[in-house]
Design an enzyme around this catalytic site. Structure first.
Site, PDB file in Angstrom:
ATOM      1  N   PHE A  37      14.419 -58.411 -42.208  1.00  7.43           N
ATOM      2  CA  PHE A  37      13.795 -57.871 -40.996  1.00  7.43           C
ATOM      3  C   PHE A  37      13.191 -56.523 -41.348  1.00  7.43           C
ATOM      4  O   PHE A  37      13.898 -55.573 -41.660  1.00  7.43           O
ATOM      5  CB  PHE A  37      14.772 -57.711 -39.826  1.00  7.43           C
ATOM      6  N   ASP A  44      14.099 -50.739 -48.076  1.00  7.22           N
ATOM      7  CA  ASP A  44      13.969 -50.485 -46.639  1.00  7.22           C
ATOM      8  C   ASP A  44      15.319 -49.985 -46.140  1.00  7.22           C
ATOM      9  O   ASP A  44      16.229 -50.764 -45.876  1.00  7.22           O
ATOM     10  CB  ASP A  44      13.536 -51.770 -45.921  1.00  7.22           C
ATOM     11  N   LYS A  93      14.104 -44.786 -37.772  1.00 11.85           N
ATOM     12  CA  LYS A  93      15.209 -44.750 -36.810  1.00 11.85           C
ATOM     13  C   LYS A  93      15.884 -43.383 -36.700  1.00 11.85           C
ATOM     14  O   LYS A  93      15.414 -42.528 -35.974  1.00 11.85           O
ATOM     15  CB  LYS A  93      16.215 -45.841 -37.145  1.00 11.85           C
TER      16      LYS A  93
HETATM   17  C1  PLP Z   1      15.470 -52.674 -41.823  1.00 10.72           C
HETATM   18  C2  PLP Z   1      14.417 -52.438 -40.765  1.00 10.72           C
HETATM   19  N1  PLP Z   1      13.149 -52.215 -41.139  1.00 10.72           N
HETATM   20  C3  PLP Z   1      12.198 -51.978 -40.239  1.00 10.72           C
HETATM   21  C4  PLP Z   1      12.465 -51.985 -38.885  1.00 10.72           C
HETATM   22  C5  PLP Z   1      11.345 -51.756 -37.898  1.00 10.72           C
HETATM   23  O1  PLP Z   1      11.475 -50.517 -37.265  1.00 10.72           O
HETATM   24  P1  PLP Z   1      10.703 -50.227 -35.898  1.00 10.72           P
HETATM   25  O2  PLP Z   1      11.340 -51.076 -34.843  1.00 10.72           O
HETATM   26  O3  PLP Z   1      10.897 -48.751 -35.672  1.00 10.72           O
HETATM   27  O4  PLP Z   1       9.264 -50.589 -36.133  1.00 10.72           O
HETATM   28  C6  PLP Z   1      13.763 -52.213 -38.455  1.00 10.72           C
HETATM   29  C7  PLP Z   1      14.093 -52.250 -37.017  1.00 10.72           C
HETATM   30  O5  PLP Z   1      15.094 -52.765 -36.590  1.00 10.72           O
HETATM   31  C8  PLP Z   1      14.771 -52.447 -39.420  1.00 10.72           C
HETATM   32  O6  PLP Z   1      16.038 -52.690 -39.065  1.00 10.72           O
END
Ligand code: PLP
Length: 400
Positions: A141, A226, A255
């Site tokens: 994700f 990530d 976040k």
């Molecule tokens: C590992 C990871 N990458 C990217 C994102 C995407 O972040 P955003 O919702 O701020 O676009 C999330 C969101 O849950 C995430 O958990």
């Protein structure tokens, strides 16, 4: 102020139904606690999917935001503002990298990472034009843009949003042999979460991340981690990669970087990687704005003390001990690291959603994922007593 039933009804009436929230309407919050429009209090065990690592309205973050609101909020990157350099330097130092590129949302950080990796591939590695490929993991994700959902393996996230962006190869998560086999001369990056949050807090086998690091180095491929959900203290270290002594080529952050106040994301990497971007090739009007930088600099300073990483490690051990004791008593499995846990509820008992609804009735807020899994990610300011309280409420829900 509307009471809960009316507020829930109006929210459903006036918004697209792209979420299925619990029927709770929050009006205020402090630390680990939320208060709804009817005055009921809830222990926050989700913390905005880790966006609230420092709790709600941490005094230092609120103070930084207020001070900045009274001076300067936005310039765009057409000009330089006085909060910018400190933020970039302090975050770069926290990451042990040369440079930082600030954006807003997590998805934008991921998009930035993809663009940088491709450009690096063409300009530094010498990949043939249009051939760059990125290896990603099943169950990933990384956000919701059209390119990112193109390599999602979750049909809810992906279906009917095509045509899809090419240039990604999906391999099983945690399988180093499959990842190694997927790399060829056109591979510019491996993009993975060091722990898969949305998938249910899935921790890869020990040795996987060092293996990815080794293969990436050997094959001249960028390791892009990530750490948007796993980073910034959540797992008991600054980054989830730290647990295995691994340093990726690129950190994707988001976040918690915004302190639960403003959306702030960033890419951190060395100059030989981020240096491929030149003026006009990437950007964002709000990326690195003064308010964002003022808050995020304070976030970095909180992390630089090490206090939150320590809390997450120590309190996480308590949380995991409490949860592990429930395996066989309604829980099938518990995974995670630090103050981050994925729990599989015995599907014969109830769904994850049902468990979250019952927890809500008992004053604890958490979020289900993929049917029978619940994620717990409380603010890192949570206390021992509050952890015991959350575990006791879960035990009561599982006991029916
Ligand atoms: C590992 C990871 N990458 C990217 C994102 C995407 O972040 P955003 O919702 O701020 O676009 C999330 C969101 O849950 C995430 O958990």
């Amino acid at each position: 102020m509307l009471r809960t039933p009316e507020a829930v009804r109006d929210a459903e009436r006036w918004t697209a139904h792209n979420y299925h929230p619990l029927p709770v309407v929050i009006a205020s919050a402090e630390g680990s606690w939320l208060t709804d429009v009817d005055g009921r209090r809830y222990l926050d065990c989700l913390a905005g999917y880790s966006a609230l690592n420092f709790g709600h309205r941490h005094p230092k973050l609120i103070e930084a935001a207020h001070a900045q609101l009274d001076r300067l909020t936005l310039t765009s990157r057409a000009f330089i503002h006085d909060q910018f350099a400190d933020f970039c330097r302090e975050l770069a130092e926290l990451c042990g990298k040369d440079l930082v590129l600030p954006m807003n949302t997590g998805a934008e950080a991921v998009e930035t990472g993809i663009k940088v990796a491709r450009k690096w591939g063409y300009q530094v590695k010498g990949v043939a034009p249009g051939q760059a490929n990125i290896v990603v993991a099943e169950g990933n994700f990384h956000g919701r843009t059209t390119t990112i959902v193109s390599f999602s393996t979750d049909e809810d996230a992906r279906a009917d949003f095509g045509p899809y962006t090419p240039g990604f190869t999906v391999v099983p998560y945690g399988d180093l042999a499959a990842l190694t086999a997927a790399i060829d001369e056109n591979t510019v990056a491996v993009l993975i979460e060091p722990i898969q949050g949305e998938q249910g807090v899935v921790v890869p086998p020990a040795g996987y991340l060092p293996g990815v690091r080794r293969v990436c180095t050997e094959r001249n491929v960028l390791f892009v981690a990530d750490e948007i959900q796993s980073g910034l203290g959540r797992t008991g270290d600054t980054f989830a990669c730290d647990h295995e002594g691994v340093t990726p080529d690129m950190y994707l952050l988001g976040k918690a970087l915004g302190g639960g106040i403003v959306p702030v994301s960033a890419v951190a990497a060395n100059a030989d990687v981020l240096g491929v971007l030149k003026p006009g090739q990437h950007g964002s009007t709000f990326g690195g704005n003064p308010l964002a930088c003022a808050v995020a600099t304070e976030v970095v300073r909180l992390l630089a003390t090490g206090e939150f990483q320590r809390r997450s490690a120590e309190l996480g051990a308590r949380l995991h001990a409490g949860l592990t004791a429930l395996v066989g008593k309604g829980l099938v499995a518990v995974r995670g690291r630090g103050l981050w846990a994925g729990l599989d509820i015995d599907p014969a008992l109830m769904s994850g959603r049902e468990a979250c609804e019952r927890l809500m009735e008992r004053g604890v807020l958490a979020k289900d994922t993929h049917g029978s899994t619940i994620r717990l990610a409380p603010p890192l300011v949570i206390t021992e007593e509050e952890i015991d309280h959350a575990v006791a409420q879960l035990a009561a829900v599982l006991a029916g």
